[in-house]
Motif scaffolding. Structure first.
Motif, mmCIF file in Angstrom:
data_model
loop_
_atom_site.group_PDB
_atom_site.id
_atom_site.type_symbol
_atom_site.label_atom_id
_atom_site.label_comp_id
_atom_site.label_asym_id
_atom_site.label_seq_id
_atom_site.Cartn_x
_atom_site.Cartn_y
_atom_site.Cartn_z
ATOM 1 N N VAL A 11 69.647 -2.993 -68.302
ATOM 2 C CA VAL A 11 69.496 -1.690 -69.342
ATOM 3 C C VAL A 11 68.398 -2.467 -70.075
ATOM 4 N N PHE A 12 67.541 -1.771 -70.944
ATOM 5 C CA PHE A 12 66.464 -2.203 -71.192
ATOM 6 C C PHE A 12 65.962 -1.274 -72.423
ATOM 7 N N GLU A 13 66.362 -1.737 -73.988
ATOM 8 C CA GLU A 13 66.776 -0.837 -75.162
ATOM 9 C C GLU A 13 67.071 0.643 -74.298
ATOM 10 N N GLY A 14 68.827 0.350 -74.456
ATOM 11 C CA GLY A 14 69.171 1.536 -73.868
ATOM 12 C C GLY A 14 68.913 2.183 -72.544
ATOM 13 N N ARG A 15 68.258 2.127 -72.588
ATOM 14 C CA ARG A 15 68.008 2.335 -71.149
ATOM 15 C C ARG A 15 68.249 1.909 -69.682
ATOM 16 N N ALA A 16 68.939 2.493 -68.127
ATOM 17 C CA ALA A 16 68.976 1.840 -67.425
ATOM 18 C C ALA A 16 67.170 2.000 -66.194
ATOM 19 N N LEU A 17 67.337 0.484 -66.117
ATOM 20 C CA LEU A 17 66.201 0.887 -64.891
ATOM 21 C C LEU A 17 66.275 0.282 -63.429
ATOM 22 N N THR A 18 65.618 0.709 -62.463
ATOM 23 C CA THR A 18 65.483 -0.295 -61.371
ATOM 24 C C THR A 18 64.784 -0.602 -61.197
ATOM 25 N N MET A 19 64.516 -1.992 -60.093
ATOM 26 C CA MET A 19 63.458 -2.409 -59.292
ATOM 27 C C MET A 19 63.723 -2.899 -58.042
ATOM 28 N N LYS A 20 62.807 -3.064 -57.580
ATOM 29 C CA LYS A 20 62.867 -3.510 -56.089
ATOM 30 C C LYS A 20 61.435 -4.589 -56.087
ATOM 31 N N VAL A 21 61.954 -5.223 -55.167
ATOM 32 C CA VAL A 21 60.160 -6.582 -54.743
ATOM 33 C C VAL A 21 61.309 -6.381 -53.427
ATOM 34 N N GLU A 22 60.090 -6.185 -53.036
ATOM 35 C CA GLU A 22 59.978 -5.588 -51.500
ATOM 36 C C GLU A 22 58.787 -6.423 -50.584
ATOM 37 N N PHE A 23 58.945 -7.694 -50.278
ATOM 38 C CA PHE A 23 58.327 -8.689 -49.194
ATOM 39 C C PHE A 23 57.670 -8.620 -48.401
ATOM 40 N N ALA A 24 56.612 -8.766 -47.145
ATOM 41 C CA ALA A 24 55.750 -8.597 -46.578
ATOM 42 C C ALA A 24 55.039 -9.451 -45.624
ATOM 43 N N ASP A 25 54.931 -9.497 -44.546
ATOM 44 C CA ASP A 25 53.537 -10.693 -44.280
ATOM 45 C C ASP A 25 52.152 -9.441 -44.540
ATOM 46 N N ALA A 26 51.127 -9.916 -44.631
ATOM 47 C CA ALA A 26 50.170 -9.482 -44.995
ATOM 48 C C ALA A 26 48.816 -9.807 -44.772
ATOM 49 N N ASP A 27 47.710 -9.460 -43.784
ATOM 50 C CA ASP A 27 46.449 -10.802 -43.471
ATOM 51 C C ASP A 27 46.442 -12.124 -43.573
ATOM 52 N N GLY A 28 47.157 -12.916 -43.964
ATOM 53 C CA GLY A 28 47.292 -14.276 -43.463
ATOM 54 C C GLY A 28 48.495 -14.989 -44.956
ATOM 55 N N GLY A 29 49.080 -13.507 -45.761
ATOM 56 C CA GLY A 29 49.469 -14.255 -47.258
ATOM 57 C C GLY A 29 50.574 -13.560 -46.636
ATOM 58 N N THR A 30 51.033 -12.474 -48.040
ATOM 59 C CA THR A 30 51.933 -11.713 -48.893
ATOM 60 C C THR A 30 52.044 -10.520 -49.681
ATOM 61 N N ARG A 31 52.020 -9.753 -48.675
ATOM 62 C CA ARG A 31 52.483 -8.513 -50.038
ATOM 63 C C ARG A 31 53.968 -8.090 -50.641
ATOM 64 N N ILE A 32 53.471 -8.343 -52.018
ATOM 65 C CA ILE A 32 54.408 -7.710 -52.964
ATOM 66 C C ILE A 32 54.474 -6.533 -53.308
ATOM 67 N N THR A 33 55.649 -5.709 -53.122
ATOM 68 C CA THR A 33 55.205 -4.783 -53.566
ATOM 69 C C THR A 33 56.737 -4.256 -55.012
ATOM 70 N N ILE A 34 55.773 -4.218 -55.917
ATOM 71 C CA ILE A 34 57.379 -3.371 -56.872
ATOM 72 C C ILE A 34 57.952 -2.348 -57.256
ATOM 73 N N THR A 35 58.613 -1.894 -57.367
ATOM 74 C CA THR A 35 58.636 -0.233 -57.892
ATOM 75 C C THR A 35 59.763 -0.526 -58.669
ATOM 76 N N GLN A 36 59.159 0.066 -60.123
ATOM 77 C CA GLN A 36 60.835 0.010 -61.245
ATOM 78 C C GLN A 36 60.193 1.159 -62.157
ATOM 79 N N GLY A 37 61.500 1.537 -63.049
ATOM 80 C CA GLY A 37 61.243 2.981 -63.724
ATOM 81 C C GLY A 37 62.935 3.063 -63.621
ATOM 82 N N PRO A 38 63.119 4.370 -64.212
ATOM 83 C CA PRO A 38 62.170 4.897 -64.868
ATOM 84 C C PRO A 38 61.761 4.924 -66.606
ATOM 85 N N PHE A 39 60.176 5.521 -66.285
ATOM 86 C CA PHE A 39 59.828 4.936 -68.083
ATOM 87 C C PHE A 39 59.047 5.895 -68.490
ATOM 88 N N SER A 40 58.892 5.976 -70.035
ATOM 89 C CA SER A 40 57.626 6.782 -70.304
ATOM 90 C C SER A 40 56.406 6.055 -69.967
#
Length: 144
Positions: free
Chosen positions: A91-120
């Protein structure tokens, strides 16, 4: 009617193995070195992490210029798969937020995808900028 309808999605590839990148998200010592946009820090003594369903993050970002400016983070994980996925909510400033952090192999490294919200639209952009700035510090930490 709420204006919080934007979802922020950010993808970044780091030149480090997935296990090291995941550890940077779960080890309080490392979190203290990179989390927060440039100009903000997270004192180590404010950080606790329990990376499992029902656990979560607790920490406080503090302005480097004005330590009286602080932003506490208190999130709860609903799902964690080591080295692969972290899903949580807070809960941030009275609003419920969700966040997903995905870790995947990519090009010899790691790809992170962050999905977060809802926001203005404005808050989604500020959040994106904050993550991008934090990732500059994370990149430096992973290269060290």
């Amino acid at each position: 009617m709420s204006t919080d309808t934007e979802t922020m999605v950010l993808t970044r590839v780091f030149a480090a193995p997935r296990e090291l990148v995941y550890r940077a998200f779960t080890d309080p010592e490392q979190i203290a070195q990179w989390f927060g946009p440039v100009g903000w820090s997270v004192p180590r003594d404010t950080i606790s992490v329990a990376p499992h369903a029902g656990g979560g993050y607790k920490m406080t970002m503090v302005s480097d210029e004005d330590p009286s400016m602080a932003s506490p983070i208190d999130s709860t994980f609903s799902e964690v798969v080591e080295n692969e996925l972290m899903i949580g909510s807070e809960v941030f400033e009275g609003r419920a937020l969700t966040m997903k952090v995905e870790f995947a192999d990519a090009d010899g490294g790691t790809r992170i995808t962050i999905t977060q919200g809802p926001f203005s639209r404005e808050m989604a952009e500020m959040t994106r900028e904050g993550w991008e700035s934090s990732f500059t510090k994370l990149d430096a930490l992973l290269k060290a």
